[in-house]
Each structure stands twice: as structure tokens, then as C-alpha cells.
Design a protein around this motif. Structure first.
Motif, PDB file in Angstrom:
ATOM      1  N   VAL A 140       4.257 -36.188  -5.600  1.00 27.34           N
ATOM      2  CA  VAL A 140       3.084 -36.589  -6.367  1.00 27.34           C
ATOM      3  C   VAL A 140       2.669 -35.493  -7.344  1.00 27.34           C
ATOM      4  N   MET A 141       2.004 -35.890  -8.437  1.00 25.52           N
ATOM      5  CA  MET A 141       1.472 -34.918  -9.379  1.00 25.52           C
ATOM      6  C   MET A 141       0.260 -34.241  -8.749  1.00 25.52           C
ATOM      7  N   LEU A 142       0.384 -32.926  -8.504  1.00 28.84           N
ATOM      8  CA  LEU A 142      -0.661 -32.161  -7.844  1.00 28.84           C
ATOM      9  C   LEU A 142      -0.738 -30.794  -8.510  1.00 28.84           C
ATOM     10  N   GLY A 143      -1.884 -30.495  -9.093  1.00 23.51           N
ATOM     11  CA  GLY A 143      -2.023 -29.220  -9.786  1.00 23.51           C
ATOM     12  C   GLY A 143      -2.007 -28.032  -8.857  1.00 23.51           C
ATOM     13  N   GLN A 144      -2.774 -28.136  -7.791  1.00 23.41           N
ATOM     14  CA  GLN A 144      -2.873 -27.026  -6.842  1.00 23.41           C
ATOM     15  C   GLN A 144      -3.186 -27.602  -5.477  1.00 23.41           C
ATOM     16  N   TRP A 145      -2.465 -27.156  -4.470  1.00 23.49           N
ATOM     17  CA  TRP A 145      -2.640 -27.717  -3.137  1.00 23.49           C
ATOM     18  C   TRP A 145      -4.064 -27.466  -2.634  1.00 23.49           C
ATOM     19  N   PRO A 146      -4.791 -28.551  -2.300  1.00 22.33           N
ATOM     20  CA  PRO A 146      -6.185 -28.407  -1.867  1.00 22.33           C
ATOM     21  C   PRO A 146      -6.329 -28.104  -0.377  1.00 22.33           C
ATOM     22  N   HIS A 147      -5.217 -27.971   0.333  1.00 21.60           N
ATOM     23  CA  HIS A 147      -5.243 -27.719   1.780  1.00 21.60           C
ATOM     24  C   HIS A 147      -5.997 -28.823   2.525  1.00 21.60           C
ATOM     25  N   ASP A 148      -5.801 -30.018   2.035  1.00 22.82           N
ATOM     26  CA  ASP A 148      -6.401 -31.187   2.668  1.00 22.82           C
ATOM     27  C   ASP A 148      -5.486 -31.626   3.811  1.00 22.82           C
ATOM     28  N   VAL A 152       1.757 -27.743  -8.860  1.00 25.21           N
ATOM     29  CA  VAL A 152       2.373 -27.235 -10.081  1.00 25.21           C
ATOM     30  C   VAL A 152       1.998 -25.778 -10.322  1.00 25.21           C
ATOM     31  N   ALA A 153       0.742 -25.446 -10.077  1.00 25.84           N
ATOM     32  CA  ALA A 153       0.278 -24.080 -10.314  1.00 25.84           C
ATOM     33  C   ALA A 153       0.982 -23.068  -9.427  1.00 25.84           C
ATOM     34  N   ILE A 164       3.836 -29.488 -24.253  1.00 24.55           N
ATOM     35  CA  ILE A 164       3.696 -29.742 -22.818  1.00 24.55           C
ATOM     36  C   ILE A 164       3.800 -28.440 -22.036  1.00 24.55           C
ATOM     37  N   LEU A 165       4.782 -27.615 -22.388  1.00 23.55           N
ATOM     38  CA  LEU A 165       4.944 -26.326 -21.707  1.00 23.55           C
ATOM     39  C   LEU A 165       3.735 -25.431 -21.923  1.00 23.55           C
ATOM     40  N   ALA A 166       3.209 -25.418 -23.148  1.00 24.17           N
ATOM     41  CA  ALA A 166       2.050 -24.575 -23.444  1.00 24.17           C
ATOM     42  C   ALA A 166       0.839 -24.994 -22.614  1.00 24.17           C
ATOM     43  N   LEU A 167       0.590 -26.292 -22.514  1.00 28.93           N
ATOM     44  CA  LEU A 167      -0.530 -26.764 -21.704  1.00 28.93           C
ATOM     45  C   LEU A 167      -0.364 -26.352 -20.246  1.00 28.93           C
ATOM     46  N   CYS A 168       0.857 -26.495 -19.741  1.00 34.04           N
ATOM     47  CA  CYS A 168       1.101 -26.177 -18.336  1.00 34.04           C
ATOM     48  C   CYS A 168       0.976 -24.675 -18.064  1.00 34.04           C
ATOM     49  N   VAL A 169       1.481 -23.853 -18.974  1.00 25.79           N
ATOM     50  CA  VAL A 169       1.379 -22.408 -18.792  1.00 25.79           C
ATOM     51  C   VAL A 169      -0.083 -21.963 -18.834  1.00 25.79           C
ATOM     52  N   ILE A 170      -0.826 -22.476 -19.809  1.00 26.27           N
ATOM     53  CA  ILE A 170      -2.250 -22.114 -19.930  1.00 26.27           C
ATOM     54  C   ILE A 170      -3.009 -22.510 -18.670  1.00 26.27           C
ATOM     55  N   ARG A 171      -2.768 -23.733 -18.195  1.00 23.44           N
ATOM     56  CA  ARG A 171      -3.491 -24.201 -17.007  1.00 23.44           C
ATOM     57  C   ARG A 171      -3.080 -23.403 -15.766  1.00 23.44           C
ATOM     58  N   LEU A 196      -5.616 -21.326 -13.307  1.00 23.40           N
ATOM     59  CA  LEU A 196      -5.764 -21.573 -11.870  1.00 23.40           C
ATOM     60  C   LEU A 196      -5.319 -20.380 -11.041  1.00 23.40           C
ATOM     61  N   SER A 197      -4.454 -19.552 -11.595  1.00 22.43           N
ATOM     62  CA  SER A 197      -3.952 -18.403 -10.854  1.00 22.43           C
ATOM     63  C   SER A 197      -4.780 -17.148 -11.061  1.00 22.43           C
ATOM     64  N   GLY A 198      -5.646 -17.179 -12.087  1.00 25.50           N
ATOM     65  CA  GLY A 198      -6.419 -15.990 -12.420  1.00 25.50           C
ATOM     66  C   GLY A 198      -7.568 -15.711 -11.457  1.00 25.50           C
TER      67      GLY A 198
END
Length: 290
Positions: free
Chosen positions: A104-112, A121-122, A277-284, A288-290
Motif C-alpha cells: 500500500v502507499m504509505l508515507g511513514q509507518w504510523p506504528h498502528d 516511503v520515507a 515526481i522524484l523531486a516531490l518525493c525527495v523533498i517530502r 519527514l526525516s528532519g
């Protein structure tokens, strides 16, 4: 010839209206029949009998509007995409939530607790941007998306050619995933081919305008789908809009590119979409990692 006259039907396909005529015999031809010539388009008969431009034999090979060779089966890629979506849907029904959680498309695991231990993805799983495009859980969801693919796919595949159509579909899906990743809740999972299908909507509108067809049907259908996008709950509207924008932009480059630089312009448009697409993903990811 006045191309703005009332549409007539293709001489080979009486059920299809068209505003385009062969530059040699002036018979009306639809996108499936039109073959790119040095000036305008020609019908298959004029090309086959050699009454066309008089180029060398290889130059008279049938070409689509976007410059690709005309394929024997103009629905092959559409069928393969349908099969891939259906196969994964069956696999999800058989395996269950574990497969869904992995793709599934998931930006960052929410530990749910719903998810198996995994990452988003992050955290390096960029493949989710694409696998989620082919992933569905509900029968109504895949039914709607596959109906859209089946009705919109073949005309686009016929007009663009197999490789260009596949690029359009995949980049539209990735564009939808990227925009979802960029602005949606990173812990909110999303899935489905809706972004790619909206890309086909945008491409169809561009193609119809290029062919000087009546655009009202596709615009009304698109408007209805956009209303549903923003009024129904649990719909990732970001995926729809991202796919729509990418699909329309790529289609515009494919059908409006100058003939002498067509491949260059089309390749540049696809490469530009990939870079965006790559630029959006790298920026995001950095956010999220900062």
C-alpha cells in the motif's frame, strides 16, 4: 478541406464520428485508421496502394497520431494492465492484510496495530509509489477503476502506441502517488489505480481537443468524477489530481510535438515528469526525516 465542418463517420468504422480526412482521397478517417504522412494524415488504402507521399517503403509504415507504429492489437497494454490489477486483487483476497500492508502507499509507518511491522516511503520503500497503483481491496473500487481503464485505455493506446500509452499510465499513477505523499497525512494509507485512470481522463481530453472532437462528453464525465472526488469520504483526492495533471501534460507533449522533433519532445516530457515526481518525493522525505 474545412476540418471544422460537421463530423462525419469513418469510412472503415461507421460507428465512429470524425472530423479528420485523408489528405489524398479525402475519405473520413478515425484515430485507428489515420496514418501520419508528410502533410496531414492518410488512410490505410492510400498507404497500401502507394498513392501516398511516394516515400521509401519503410516510411509508409502505418503510424499512430503520436508517431508509434500501428499495432495489430491496439488493446494489448490495456489488457495487460487489467490482468495485473485483477491478479493482484485476487492475491489480496487470498493472502489478506499482510500483502496489502506490504504494498500500500504509505508515507511513514504510523506504528498502528493494524499493520504488520513495516516501513513507508520515507523510510526507503519507494516501490510503494508504484505497487499501490495496482492494489485494490474492495470489489466496487477495482470495478470502477477497471471500467475506466477499459473504456479510456484502448482509444488512447491506439492513438499513442503501446510504449507511449504504458508510459502515460505509469507516470500518471506515480504522479498521483507522489502528490499524495507530498501533502497528505504520511500515516494514512492509500491504494488503487484512480490516479492513473484520472491521468487517462486528462489525456483523453487532450486527444479529443487535438482531433477537434466534441469535448463536452469527456468534460462532463470528468466533472462528475471530480465532484465525487471531493464529496465522497475516504478518497485520496491528491492521487486523482496528481494523476490528472501528469496525464494531461504528457498527452499534450505526445500529440502536439513537432513531427521533426517528436521523439525528443515526448522523451523530454516523460523525463520531466519523472524528475518532478522524484523531486516531490525527495523533498517530502527530507521533511519527514528532519
Amino acid at each position: 478541406m474545412d476540418q471544422h465542418q460537421s463530423a462525419v463517420v469513418c469510412y472503415r468504422h461507421p460507428d465512429r464520428e470524425t472530423g479528420i480526412r485523408c489528405t489524398r482521397c479525402e475519405r473520413p478517417i478515425c484515430p485507428d485508421c489515420m496514418i501520419t504522412a508528410s502533410v496531414g494524415f492518410q488512410c490505410p488504402e492510400c498507404v497500401r496502394t502507394g498513392s501516398g507521399t511516394g516515400h521509401a517503403p519503410h516510411a509508409n509504415q502505418p503510424r499512430t497520431l503520436a508517431g508509434a507504429r500501428v499495432a495489430a492489437d491496439p488493446r494489448l497494454i490495456t489488457k495487460i494492465l487489467l490482468a495485473a490489477n485483477l491478479a493482484l486483487f485476487v492475491a489480496v483476497q487470498a493472502v489478506g492484510d499482510k500483502l496489502t500492508a506490504d504494498l500500500v502507499m504509505l508515507g511513514q509507518w504510523p506504528h498502528d496495530s493494524f499493520y504488520q511491522p513495516t516501513e513507508g516511503v520515507a523510510e526507503g520503500q519507494w516501490y510503494r509509489l508504484l505497487t499501490s497503483v495496482f492494489l485494490h481491496q474492495e470489489i466496487w473500487h477495482i470495478a470502477m477503476n477497471m471500467l475506466g481503464l477499459w473504456f479510456l485505455g484502448p482509444p488512447l493506446e491506439s492513438a499513442l502506441g503501446r510504449i507511449r500509452f504504458l508510459a502515460l499510465f505509469l507516470l500518471s499513477g506515480l504522479g498521483g502517488s507522489a502528490l499524495t505523499y507530498m501533502i497528505a497525512d504520511p500515516g494514512q494509507p492509500s491504494l488503487g489505480a484512480s490516479g492513473a485512470v484520472f491521468g487517462l481522463f486528462g489525456a483523453t481530453a487532450v486527444l479529443m481537443r487535438r482531433m477537434q472532437y466534441d469535448m463536452r462528453p469527456i468534460l462532463v464525465l470528468l466533472a462528475v468524477n471530480l465532484v465525487f472526488t471531493f464529496t465522497w469520504s475516504n478518497i485520496a483526492w491528491e492521487a486523482h489530481i496528481g494523476g490528472l495533471v501528469i496525464g494531461a501534460a504528457i498527452a499534450a507533449a505526445m500529440v502536439h510535438a513537432p513531427r521533426d522533433r517528436r521523439t525528443l519532445v515526448q522523451s523530454a516530457a516523460c523525463a520531466g515528469a519523472v524528475l518532478l515526481i522524484l523531486a516531490l518525493c525527495v523533498i517530502r522525505t527530507l521533511m519527514l526525516s528532519g
